[in-house]
Scaffold this motif. Structure first.
Motif: not given
Lengths: 99, 370
Positions: B167, B303, B308, B312-313, B316, B328, B332
């Motif tokens: 990561k 996150t 973000l 990227d969202q 994720n 997750w 967030s």
């Protein structure tokens, strides 16, 4: 509390998708999977061969026990990491013909 | 990584695990970067045209982005490298499992233990730990009821030696975050007296717990988790290292500890593995067990959707559907400072901040009981 009294726990496997496919044609996922598995084994074998060669250079002979006991120093570790990174870069380029 | 001596890969196992780490770095690095480029090049203009304005939410872009070749490649690489990671870890786990079971059996019979292990077979293990294979770990965290079976802990430590580095965190998982916890405690609560009793919620295998307990050698250290499989292993490696920790199989949302009985409550990557219902209960429980003046500090993944970009969202959120990260996205979207205040903490003493370090980005939140 007696730990012997613990009852079995049944854990449902709820992670979605047993064998997910992310391309419309699952054959593409499969081919990528083959490549990743083969790539990994080539890297593992190459590292083992590298160890054999280094042991032969040093001692003129090699045993399975010596292979297992071998501990790469920081210089060898750095050399191997550099090779691995270059190797991964070449493979990833191959995955993307446009780049 | 901590100097545990149970999970030791053979030369060839290590070699395979190193390479799988390389694949994970590729997935989280170059492949992810390519998805972001594809988003900017093709998806953003296309969606903006369709909407008549720039997209504002993940839902508006995820269909188009997920159909791109770059995204699909990233998905296969991420999913497959995760599967290969577990395969590689399984080889070591199977090889060392008999020896670790012998050591666990010997430990349970020993009179010299400095800490303790309390298991509660009647505990209802809450979701998602109870019903999901977190990170797709085979068998999940809960483990078998065999008191000497520590295989879920072996898998966990095997992955933490690979996963966190994959990561992009440069330090090994638990030790690196223990450092964040320790330095944040100092920065946030400089006047906090040396704690006598510390509660660590969602301790897992307690690698970070060992480091924090050693930083406070005079404190009584209690570590709680719902997963017996991880606690058994945590007890084994803590005792073998001589760090006195009291491990309890309890729910962080209802620990059963006496009100006002702790000077410090901490957690390390707990909240993103809870759920929307348990999260506020855990914070209320923190408030309940803290004595007046006691401090609370949590470190978790950074996150938060507010920081973000949409591409990227989408990536994720994919982890929720495909990679064993059920909360997750849910986590967030939380405003943890608001949650802390809602749990009864003083707004003036409550904080939730992102911390960007060379070793990784973290979401740090906490407060002080008054």
């Amino acid at each position: 509390m007696s730990v012997e009294s613990v009852q079995p726990v049944i854990l449902p496997r709820t992670t979605k998708g047993k064998r997910p496919s992310f391309f419309d044609d699952p054959a593409i996922d499969q081919v990528m999977t083959f490549i990743l598995e083969l790539t990994t084994e080539v890297a593992v074998m190459r590292e083992r061969l590298d160890t054999v060669e280094r042991l032969l250079d040093q001692h003129g002979s090699v045993t399975r026990a010596a292979l297992e006991a071998y501990s790469p120093g920081p210089e060898v570790e750095a050399e191997r990491t550099a090779w691995r990174e270059g190797y991964l870069k070449r493979i990833y380029r191959m995955h993307s013909p446009e780049k | 990584m901590t100097t545990q001596t149970v999970y030791l890969p053979s030369r060839e196992e290590k070699s395979r695990q190193d390479f799988v780490l390389g694949l994970k770095l590729l997935a989280n690095g170059a492949a992810q970067q390519r998805v972001r480029e594809e988003y900017r090049r093709a998806v953003l203009p296309e969606v903006s045209r369709r909407l008549g304005s720039a997209p504002a939410t993940r839902e508006q872009v995820q269909g188009e982005l997920a159909r791109s070749a770059a995204f699909r490649q990233w998905a296969v690489l991420t999913h497959k490298s995760q599967s290969m990671m577990w395969d590689a870890i399984e080889a070591t786990t199977h090889r060392v499992a008999p020896e670790s079971a012998r050591r666990m059996a010997r430990l349970r019979g020993a009179a010299t233990r400095r800490g303790s292990l309390e298991l509660d077979p009647s505990l209802q293990v809450p979701a998602p730990i109870g019903n999901t294979e977190i990170h797709r770990q085979p068998g999940g965290y809960v483990g078998s009821p065999d008191p000497d079976d520590v295989t879920s802990g072996l898998r966990y430590i095997g992955a933490s030696m690979i996963y966190s580095v994959g990561k992009g965190q440069k330090e090994a998982a638990g030790d690196g975050r223990a450092h964040v916890v320790a330095s944040q405690l100092q920065a946030r609560f400089p006047d906090l007296p040396a704690p006598r009793r510390i509660l660590d919620l969602g301790c897992g295998i307690g690698v970070h717990s060992q480091a924090i307990a050693q930083a406070f050698p005079d404190a009584e250290y209690h570590a709680v988790d719902v997963a017996a499989g991880l606690l058994k292993f945590g007890h084994l490696i803590a005792e073998e290292r001589g760090v006195p920790i009291h491990f309890h199989q309890r729910d962080a949302a209802a620990t059963g500890f006496e009100a006002g009985s702790f000077d410090l409550v901490i957690s390390n990557i707990l909240f993103h593995e809870t759920n929307a219902a348990n999260l506020p209960q855990i914070l209320r429980e923190c408030r309940r067990v803290l004595r007046p003046g006691g401090a609370m500090l949590h470190v978790d993944v950074a996150t938060q959707v507010t920081r973000l970009p949409l591409a990227d969202q989408v990536m994720n959120h994919w982890q929720v559907d495909w990679n064993g990260e059920p909360f997750w996205t849910g986590f967030s979207e939380q405003d943890m400072r608001a949650q802390i205040v809602a749990a009864g903490f003083d707004p003036a003493l409550s904080f939730a901040d992102h911390l960007a370090k060379a070793t990784g980005a973290w979401y740090v939140f906490g407060s002080r009981a008054n």
